[in-house]
Design an enzyme around this catalytic site. Structure first.
Site, short mmCIF file in Angstrom:
data_model
loop_
_atom_site.label_atom_id
_atom_site.label_comp_id
_atom_site.label_asym_id
_atom_site.label_seq_id
_atom_site.Cartn_x
_atom_site.Cartn_y
_atom_site.Cartn_z
N GLY A 231 0.82 -1.21 0.00
CA GLY A 231 0.00 0.00 0.00
C GLY A 231 0.85 1.25 0.00
N ILE A 458 -0.92 -4.48 5.28
CA ILE A 458 -0.49 -4.15 3.91
C ILE A 458 0.90 -4.70 3.65
CG2 ILE A 458 -1.97 -2.14 3.68
CD1 ILE A 458 0.54 -0.42 4.35
N GLY A 459 1.39 -5.51 4.56
CA GLY A 459 2.70 -6.12 4.34
C GLY A 459 3.59 -6.20 5.57
N ILE A 597 11.42 -4.68 20.22
CA ILE A 597 11.11 -5.30 18.94
C ILE A 597 10.28 -6.55 19.23
CG2 ILE A 597 12.07 -6.43 16.89
CD1 ILE A 597 12.40 -3.32 17.02
N LYS A 601 11.64 -10.78 12.89
CA LYS A 601 11.77 -11.02 11.44
C LYS A 601 11.02 -9.98 10.62
CE LYS A 601 12.90 -15.83 10.80
NZ LYS A 601 12.52 -17.08 10.13
N THR A 602 9.77 -9.71 11.02
CA THR A 602 9.00 -8.74 10.22
C THR A 602 9.52 -7.33 10.47
OG1 THR A 602 7.27 -8.65 11.90
CG2 THR A 602 6.93 -10.17 10.08
N LYS A 669 7.50 0.88 19.89
CA LYS A 669 7.10 2.03 19.09
C LYS A 669 7.10 1.62 17.61
CE LYS A 669 10.38 4.75 20.99
NZ LYS A 669 11.10 5.95 21.44
N GLU A 673 7.64 3.88 9.17
CA GLU A 673 8.04 5.13 8.51
C GLU A 673 9.54 5.40 8.68
OE1 GLU A 673 5.39 6.05 6.97
OE2 GLU A 673 3.77 5.37 8.27
#
Lengths: 707, 327
Positions: A231, A458-459, A597, A601-602, A669, A673
């Site tokens: 997206g 969206i991924g 985290i 992985k993602t 967090k 972006e």
């Protein structure tokens, strides 16, 4: 989901479905009686439709209907004066070249495509301008304030500084271009019941927009969007083409599918607007910043205003008592822009982080030392402490990994034949957001946990992150946890944007899990079981097949006490060929400082994707318009250059991975972006270090190196 | 879509017979360009004659030449042992083109026949003398960053997009063309045309002819060669400028040299003057620089592509340097 394929608990929960083609995207739904819509678009840039001849299209084989402003079905909100200017099929006005003016529906896509070519429009042309720079220079052209002016201390203090600079930076239009084309399937049934299969970053937002346009109850509309093929922001709103498809289905009483073309991806679903920015920096000779002025001009459309956070970063990123910013938007005759990954902050960071590098050079300082010297302890804009910030540690990790010690402060020092080597660094920062979301948790006696929320993926791996949060709290193996999303009937959640999903929905998952645990503990106590009993035993003892809890979760007062941001540091090593002007990125080290985290992985994938997007912004991506015609020239994947594998070197991803004590129960967090914000400046700074050439206009293509 | 008739044939003879019957018929080989053009409405053949089953896929040595069938895939040519050994420049050029997926289906003949990638040519709402003679050239005063600096006309400044053809023109290839009556051979450099007053024509293939193959003389250029393609990203992008460079030295004197450029003209651009200059001279940077300057005679920019006036000679120098360092 085929959880048995998970090799370890951190694997992407839907990875198997995605790589085997079993994940079903919106365009793959086959409804009974499905028809196919193709949009006819304007070939002029501004004016009015004077006639629309649809006769031959209507007679073409397989055509069911041609819908336009001449025969559209009712969309109640568009009947009213208020509301958007771009009321698709409720206006004969043309606002930009490529605007949808009709939809042809046929029994096959090919037939609809052919018939669409037979629709003939005539127009009354008006003079237009698609050239942002020209509009900016034209004193008569409209300019609007995009954000309130900001001032701390003295305005334009840089002008009287011991060392000063003022530079101008240009960013062209970028187009999101996710692999998956945009579109929608709409199935309008009797009694105003509607089901849509959408490509959306927010099923609730799509549901709300359609309900609002057609003035039908939200509960009449079911929106499905389980899988989205990328997206990057372009699916954060319901576009006119989607309303057109719903209208078409309402008109013909059958389901209609629209998948737009790659060319239409440039004109119908927004873009990152072009921006012109000037940065003024002042410092004393010791390298302390004494003045920052950031002025930005962003492109917008004539029919709708678009603004973003281009000048945000300048207000708090560096310790400086005198800061002022302004942000003005300039309408041109193009489609309205929309946020693109990193949004305005990525645009702004290119200028600010380039200028910081330029100032370090002017002071003959290492740009890393200069940043550290001006790193603030508190947020001077909000006058609050940061909730957490580990930038100095991040600088150190990144510098070690990229081999910063090999960098020479004098540009053009590292040569090997025609190849010049350089190192660059920059910072990215974005609001650590947390919104409001609800999650339902169903704990079953078979040992499984089902979690549901109308959020999206969206991924980034929403389901994986949520599963891991629940896994840690409940001690239930990941293959026994299912997270359902992308369905508007599930408990509400905001759209996926602004790096907020993990923080927002994850907190609700946390709260649901905590509540489920305490319910189990209560049940255990009431049935004289040990408090540590397994929930399966507790449910069985109580003859309960399952327990179900829904929780709404949102931030509290901590938001008022702390300034919350995610940070990233990008280091790149480039090689530049002085003869051919080719820039090759040799190595990338990105360091994320975004709290805990949750899903390693993602999270890494996010940073990798951000760097790849950053390479595109820095080196290759630019949507080009012929301003004489107002039409895009390079609107295809051969000519609009997204980076390919050969452009992408090893990306070394690192995380500080320290919990933020305040933001949410996970201490995590957002980071979607920050993965991209600032990256392009790191490349431009490395190119300068390699060659001594400062490129202030993106993308940095070979011609600019040779100029 | 606009309907068309699909025919399939298995011999050169029947393919040509089908072609001459209908002037709106076109051969379909890999289709990597033709299908795009049909989708964009640039061309609308009434008949597609699928020639993929015509047995023209051989690569072999015939005397002192290498023969390559016109329907050999770009991948098959690039990977063929004979080509890699005797004509590595061709192999390199092919691998610089398109993507692996495209090269797997794109053929030699189709590669020669591919049309320009000029954006105005592809957008049927814009003027283009090549697509529709008499409508004007959109690129001349528009977006012309990708466009020609050599041999342009006031009708068209488009460039030929192939990489393979740049190597072939440098290697003195010959094209074998067949019609109903028989075969003829033409030098590769005479296959493509300049735009002149007929920008709609890319080449000299006649309406009743079919490309059946290529013949490339074996040379001693397999040691010092390089194909250098400068582009906006590292793969899958058309050339801003590309250079095919190869030479043979004896006692450090150049006795044979080939130079050709892509991305600069309406046809593969052979640098004859530069070759003449280098012949008999030492393979040195100074000589390379002078050869590069000679190549730029009569070059003309159109604004957006002015940078090619600097990039082109630089790329020639770099390609020759890399060819030299290969030994």
């Amino acid at each position: 989901m085929e959880k048995n394929m998970l090799k370890d608990e951190n694997d992407r929960v839907d990875g198997f479905l995605k790589v085997t083609g079993k994940a079903k995207y919106f365009a793959e739904y086959e409804l009974p009686g499905l028809t196919y819509g193709v949009l006819v678009t304007s070939t002029i840039t501004k004016g009015k439709i004077t006639s629309l001849d649809t006769k031959s299209a209507e007679k073409a084989p397989g055509v069911i209907a041609v819908i336009s402003h001449l025969n559209k079905p009712s969309a109640a909100a568009y009947e009213q004066e208020s509301g958007p200017q771009m009321k698709i099929f409720y206006t004969d006005k043309i606002f930009y070249n490529g605007q949808p003016i009709a939809i042809v529906v046929a029994n096959t896509f090919e037939r609809a495509t052919y018939a669409a070519s037979l629709v003939k429009a005539t127009y009354a042309n008006e003079t237009f301008n698609t050239d942002f720079e020209k509009a900016l220079k034209d004193p008569k052209a409209k300019k609007l304030q995009g954000q309130a002016d900001y001032k701390r201390g003295e305005e334009n203090a840089y002008k009287t500084a011991e060392v000063k600079l003022e530079e101008r930076y240009f960013l062209p239009i970028e187009t999101h271009n996710p692999m998956e084309l945009h579109g929608i399937i709409a199935d309008w049934r009797p009694n105003n019941q509607l089901t849509v299969y959408a490509k959306t970053q927010g099923v609730k937002a799509t549901q709300g927009t359609i309900a609002n346009v057609f003035k039908i109850p939200m509960e009449n509309i079911q929106v499905n969007s389980e899988f989205v093929g990328g997206g990057f922001g372009m699916a954060l709103r319901t576009w006119p083409l989607e309303i057109a498809t719903v209208m078409a289905s309402k008109h013909i009483g059958k389901p209609v599918k629209v998948v737009i073309t790659r060319m239409q991806m440039f004109t119908m679903v927004g873009n990152r607007p072009a921006a012109i920015q000037t940065i003024g920096l002042g410092a004393n000779k010791d390298g302390k910043l004494t003045g920052i002025t950031h002025r930005a001009y962003g492109e917008t459309s004539t029919y709708e205003n678009f603004t973003e956070g281009v000048v945000n970063m300048a207000k708090f990123m560096y310790q400086c008592d005198n800061v002022n910013t302004s942000y003005v938007i300039v309408p041109v005759d193009l489609g309205v822009p929309i946020w693109m990954r990193g949004p305005g902050e990525a645009t702004g960071a290119f200028a600010l982080e380039s200028a910081i590098d330029e100032m370090a050079h002017a002071l003959d300082m290492d740009p890393l030392d200069f940043r550290i010297k001006n790193d603030p302890e508190t947020d001077q804009q909000k006058n609050k402490p940061f909730s957490s910030k580990n930038i100095k540690e991040a600088y150190k990790i990144g510098a070690d990994k990229i081999g910063w010690r090999n960098r020479k402060n004098k540009p053009g020092s590292l040569l090997e034949g025609p190849w010049q080597t350089g190192y660059g660094v920059s910072v990215g920062v974005f609001n650590a957001n947390r919104g409001k979301a609800s999650v339902k948790g169903i704990l079953k006696a078979d040992g499984s946990l089902l979690l549901q929320s109308a959020t999206s993926d969206i991924g980034p791996g929403t389901g994986t992150g949520m599963t891991l949060i629940a896994n840690k709290l409940m001690n239930i193996p990941v293959n026994k946890i299912t997270f359902e999303l992308g369905d508007s009937s599930l408990p509400p959640a905001p759209s996926q944007g602004g790096s907020a999903t993990l923080s927002t929905v994850g907190s609700a998952v946390n709260d649901v899990c905590v509540a489920l645990k305490s319910t189990i503990a209560e049940l255990a106590a009431n049935s004289n079981m040990d408090a540590t009993s397994n929930f399966v035993d507790v449910l069985k003892k109580n003859n309960l097949p399952q327990i179900e809890i829904t929780k709404e979760s949102q931030s509290g007062k901590e938001k008022d006490s702390y300034s919350m941001y995610s940070f990233s540091i990008h280091f790149v090593q480039v090689k530049v060929n002085s003869l051919t002007g080719v820039v090759k990125i040799n190595k990338i080290v990105s360091v994320g400082d975004s709290g805990t985290i949750v899903s390693p992985k993602t999270a890494r994938s996010q940073m990798v994707g951000g760097a790849v997007g950053g390479i595109g912004m820095a080196l290759t991506e630019e949507s080009i318009i012929d301003h004489r015609y107002g039409r895009y020239i390079n609107n295809n994947f051969a000519d609009y250059h997204v980076p390919v594998n050969a452009d992408v070197p090893e990306i070394d991803v690192n995380f500080i991975n320290k919990p933020d004590p305040y933001i949410n129960p996970m201490g995590a967090k957002g980071m979607g972006e920050i993965a991209l914000i600032g990256f392009s400046a790191a490349v431009a700074n490395a190119v300068f270090n390699a060659t001594g050439k400062r490129i202030r206009t993106l993308p940095i293509t070979p011609d600019k190196i040779l100029a | 879509m606009i309907n068309f008739q699909y025919l399939r044939t298995t011999t050169v003879k029947s393919a040509i017979a089908l072609l001459v019957k209908d002037k709106n018929a076109k051969f379909l080989a890999g289709g990597t360009n033709l299908i795009d053009l049909m989708k964009r409405g640039v061309t609308a053949p009434e008949k597609l004659i699928d020639i993929n089953h015509v047995p023209l896929k051989e690569i072999k040595q015939v005397g002192n030449k290498i023969y390559i069938g016109a329907l050999t895939s770009n991948t098959a040519v690039a990977d063929h042992a004979l080509v890699k050994e005797k004509l590595p420049l061709l192999s390199w050029a092919l691998q610089a083109g398109a993507s692996a997926q495209l090269r797997n289906v794109a053929t030699v003949g189709g590669n020669m026949m591919q049309r320009t990638r000029c954006g105005y040519f592809y957008d049927t709402e814009m003027p283009c003398n090549k697509r529709q003679p008499g409508t004007g050239c959109g690129a001349m005063e528009g977006f012309n960053r990708m466009h020609a600096i050599f041999g342009t006309s006031d009708q068209c400044i488009a460039v030929h997009p192939s990489d393979m053809c740049i190597a072939l023109v440098a290697l003195d290839a010959e094209v074998i063309l067949a019609n109903a009556k028989g075969e003829r051979k033409i030098p590769f450099k005479e296959f493509h045309r300049l735009a002149g007053d007929t920008p709609q024509l890319d080449n000299n293939l006649k309406a009743d002819e079919m490309i059946t193959g290529l013949e490339i003389p074996i040379n001693n250029l397999a040691k010092n060669y390089h194909y250098l393609k400068v582009r906006d990203r590292a793969s899958y992008a058309f050339a801003l400028v590309s250079v095919a460079a190869a030479f043979e030295t004896v006692d450090n004197k150049i006795i044979d040299v080939r130079l050709a450029m892509g991305g600069v003209a309406h046809k593969p651009w052979r640098l004859t003057a530069s070759e003449l200059f280098l012949k008999g001279k030492e393979a040195s940077l100074t000589n390379f620089e002078q050869a590069a300057q000679l190549a730029m005679k009569d070059a003309k920019g159109f604004g957006g592509n002015d940078f090619k006036l600097k990039l082109a000679p630089n790329t020639i120098i770099e390609a020759l340097n890399l060819a030299k360092s290969k030994a």
